[in-house]
Motif scaffolding. Structure first.
Motif, short mmCIF file in Angstrom:
data_model
loop_
_atom_site.label_atom_id
_atom_site.label_comp_id
_atom_site.label_asym_id
_atom_site.label_seq_id
_atom_site.Cartn_x
_atom_site.Cartn_y
_atom_site.Cartn_z
N GLU A 35 -0.71 25.49 -14.51
CA GLU A 35 0.69 25.51 -13.35
C GLU A 35 -1.11 25.63 -12.26
O GLU A 35 -1.30 26.36 -12.56
N VAL A 36 -0.35 25.15 -11.53
CA VAL A 36 -1.07 25.42 -9.38
C VAL A 36 0.65 24.75 -8.70
O VAL A 36 1.18 23.91 -9.09
N GLU A 37 0.09 25.54 -8.17
CA GLU A 37 1.36 25.76 -6.92
C GLU A 37 0.06 25.35 -5.26
O GLU A 37 -1.02 26.01 -5.37
N VAL A 38 0.61 24.17 -4.59
CA VAL A 38 -0.58 23.63 -3.45
C VAL A 38 0.30 23.92 -2.53
O VAL A 38 1.98 24.52 -2.65
N LYS A 39 -0.17 24.72 -1.02
CA LYS A 39 0.92 24.55 0.12
C LYS A 39 1.20 23.24 -0.07
O LYS A 39 2.26 23.88 1.10
N GLU A 40 0.95 21.98 0.34
CA GLU A 40 1.69 20.81 1.43
C GLU A 40 1.83 19.93 0.25
O GLU A 40 1.28 19.95 -0.91
N HIS A 41 2.91 19.17 -0.04
CA HIS A 41 3.57 18.03 -0.84
C HIS A 41 2.36 16.70 -0.42
O HIS A 41 1.48 16.64 0.60
N PRO A 42 1.23 16.64 -1.79
CA PRO A 42 -0.02 15.80 -1.77
C PRO A 42 0.56 14.83 -1.57
O PRO A 42 1.06 13.82 -1.60
N ALA A 43 -0.48 13.91 -0.50
CA ALA A 43 -0.54 12.55 -0.03
C ALA A 43 -1.23 11.86 -1.58
O ALA A 43 -1.66 11.79 -2.66
N PRO A 44 -0.26 10.55 -1.93
CA PRO A 44 -0.22 9.46 -3.25
C PRO A 44 -2.03 9.04 -3.46
O PRO A 44 -2.42 9.62 -4.66
N GLU A 45 -2.96 9.16 -2.93
CA GLU A 45 -4.14 8.87 -2.46
C GLU A 45 -4.85 10.60 -3.30
O GLU A 45 -5.18 10.68 -4.19
N GLN A 46 -4.39 11.65 -2.10
CA GLN A 46 -4.73 12.72 -3.05
C GLN A 46 -4.42 12.86 -4.98
O GLN A 46 -5.10 14.03 -5.52
N LEU A 47 -3.36 12.53 -4.42
CA LEU A 47 -3.05 12.55 -6.47
C LEU A 47 -3.29 12.21 -6.89
O LEU A 47 -4.47 12.69 -8.15
N LYS A 48 -3.93 11.13 -6.97
CA LYS A 48 -4.62 9.67 -7.59
C LYS A 48 -5.99 10.36 -7.66
O LYS A 48 -6.62 10.25 -8.90
N GLN A 49 -7.10 10.80 -6.44
CA GLN A 49 -7.74 11.46 -6.38
C GLN A 49 -8.71 12.52 -7.75
O GLN A 49 -8.92 12.88 -8.41
N LEU A 50 -6.84 13.44 -7.40
CA LEU A 50 -7.19 14.75 -8.48
C LEU A 50 -7.46 14.43 -9.87
O LEU A 50 -7.46 14.62 -10.74
N GLU A 51 -6.03 13.34 -10.05
CA GLU A 51 -5.72 12.76 -11.34
C GLU A 51 -7.16 12.47 -11.77
O GLU A 51 -7.67 12.80 -13.45
N SER A 52 -7.60 11.33 -11.27
CA SER A 52 -9.14 11.04 -11.55
C SER A 52 -10.14 11.36 -12.31
O SER A 52 -10.59 12.07 -12.51
N SER A 53 -10.43 12.82 -10.75
CA SER A 53 -11.86 13.78 -11.60
C SER A 53 -11.11 14.96 -12.81
O SER A 53 -11.87 15.47 -13.34
#
Length: 186
Positions: A35-53
């Motif tokens: 489980e991770v808590e991030v400061k702000e709601h990530p943008a869709p492209e950030q989530l896509k990049q994170l998911e890929s990595s």
């Protein structure tokens, strides 16, 4: 905002995930097992990049409620067995219920339906992996290991060990740990 990540089972995993969050331009507030808590709601492209990595590193973002609950069950069990020095005085069912706020029968049925195995079998597998680890380190005798992991007796530990591995703890110790598995593979 909370994100749930599958296969996050150790301190090194937390460091790797934190690094990947930062690379994706996210600011982690807390990074815990699964489980991770991030400061702000990530943008869709950030989530896509994170998911890929994360996928390249053997992790997986979890987006549905059932999968998150399964991962939370696994995380609680892993923490209890591998990261806490003393066993909880609560039974496993009471521990899960108190931490997840669901009736144990619901958790048990969901886990069995999704994983094809019971919570108890998963818990036993984790305990046996911890026994293997402690046997390899050769710092504790079997009585001390049984006590540390909350077994009622050495006989109970030995019986469960043989049932899961097909060998006695002393036979395993003679092999010096060649049968250990990664936590995420259990």
């Amino acid at each position: 905002m909370k994100l749930y990540i599958k296969n996050m089972v150790c301190s090194r995993c937390k460091m790797v995930v934190k690094s990947e969050l930062e690379k994706a331009g996210m600011q982690p507030v807390t990074v815990d097992l699964g489980e991770v808590e991030v400061k702000e709601h990530p943008a869709p492209e950030q989530l896509k990049q994170l998911e890929s990595s994360l996928n390249e590193l053997g992790f997986e973002l979890i987006d549905d409620q059932k999968s998150r609950l399964i991962e939370q069950i696994k995380t609680i069990i892993i923490e209890q067995v591998h990261h806490i020095d003393t066993q909880s005085p609560l039974k496993l069912s009471a521990l899960l219920t108190s931490k997840l706020y669901y009736d144990y029968s619901h958790l048990s049925n969901l886990f069995s339906a999704v994983e094809g195995s019971t919570i108890e079998k998963y818990y036993i597998a984790q305990r046996i992996e911890k026994v293997k680890e402690l046997l390899v380190y050769n710092e504790l005798n079997l009585s001390e290991i049984a006590f540390q992991l909350g077994y009622s007796s050495v006989a109970h530990l030995s019986s469960q060990f043989k049932q899961v591995t097909g060998m006695t703890p002393s036979a395993f110790k003679a092999l010096q740990g060649s049968k250990r598995r990664n936590l995420e593979d259990i």
